[in-house]
Write an enzyme that holds these catalytic residues in place. Structure first.
Site, PDB file in Angstrom:
ATOM      1  CE  LYS A  63      35.646  39.645  42.019  1.00  0.00           C
ATOM      2  NZ  LYS A  63      36.736  40.590  42.356  1.00  0.00           N
ATOM      3  CB  SER A 120      39.960  41.295  42.674  1.00  0.00           C
ATOM      4  OG  SER A 120      39.644  40.443  41.597  1.00  0.00           O
TER       5      SER A 120
END
Length: 203
Positions: free
Chosen positions: A95, A47
């Site tokens: 993230k 991701s």
């Protein structure tokens, strides 16, 4: 006057005592650094490609946010606020911080860019879909609540992030990832791209 055996033994004992003290202090310092300042994390998913690749290991500065604040552009590790990870997937995620409390994050402008507080952000590190200039597939606009963060993966077309799960409490942030340590060929300092993010105005 000859030196007695006890006199000769004293310097050796003093050396051994000092050596033991040094070793104990070094071990204690190492434990404290690992326990309270720096931790290593493994990257299990794609991701955050191409910034972070599967099986990378990163060091995380745990003084953020306990001592130093989280900033836009930081790559952060945070505890699962609930429902982000499936069974057996671990407890932590990584993230990039896109929106701080009070920020309005909007996607996308005519050039396919995110805007934060009306300021378009040029994210050179984002993996886009082939043939598209957009940094995300779908349009959205959100104002980040107090005490929360809006986070997104750099691999926007393969990242279940705040667009899916909502904001992340600042209190769930474990720390800021600052260097890739493994594999050796990937060693590098992680950039928050401050030249881009520091131009974003306050909300």
């Amino acid at each position: 006057m000859s030196e007695s055996s006890s006199d000769r033994a004293r310097p050796r004992w003093k050396f051994l005592r000092d050596l033991v003290v040094i070793v104990v202090v070094a071990l204690l310092a190492s434990f404290l650094v690992k326990a309270f300042l720096v931790r290593s994390f493994w990257i299990p998913s794609g991701s955050m490609q191409q910034t972070l690749m599967i099986d990378d290991r990163v060091l995380v500065n745990e003084l953020v946010p306990r001592v130093a604040p989280v900033r836009r552009g930081d790559v952060v590790v945070f505890r699962d606020p609930g429902g982000w990870l499936g069974p057996g997937m671990g407890d932590d995620l990584v993230k990039r911080v896109i929106g701080m409390p009070g920020d309005t994050v909007t996607c996308c402008d005519a050039q396919g860019r995110l805007s934060v507080n009306g300021h378009p952000v040029d994210e050179s590190y984002v993996v886009r879909s082939p043939g598209s200039d957009r940094v995300a597939a779908d349009d959205f606009s959100v104002t980040v609540p107090a005490g929360q963060l809006w986070v997104m993966g750099d691999n926007r077309y393969d990242s279940a992030d705040s667009r899916v799960h909502g904001t992340v409490p600042e209190s769930d942030v474990v720390g800021r990832a600052f260097v890739i340590t493994w594999p050796i060929g990937r060693w590098s300092v992680l950039s928050r791209h401050g030249d881009v993010w520091d131009a974003v105005p306050a909300p």
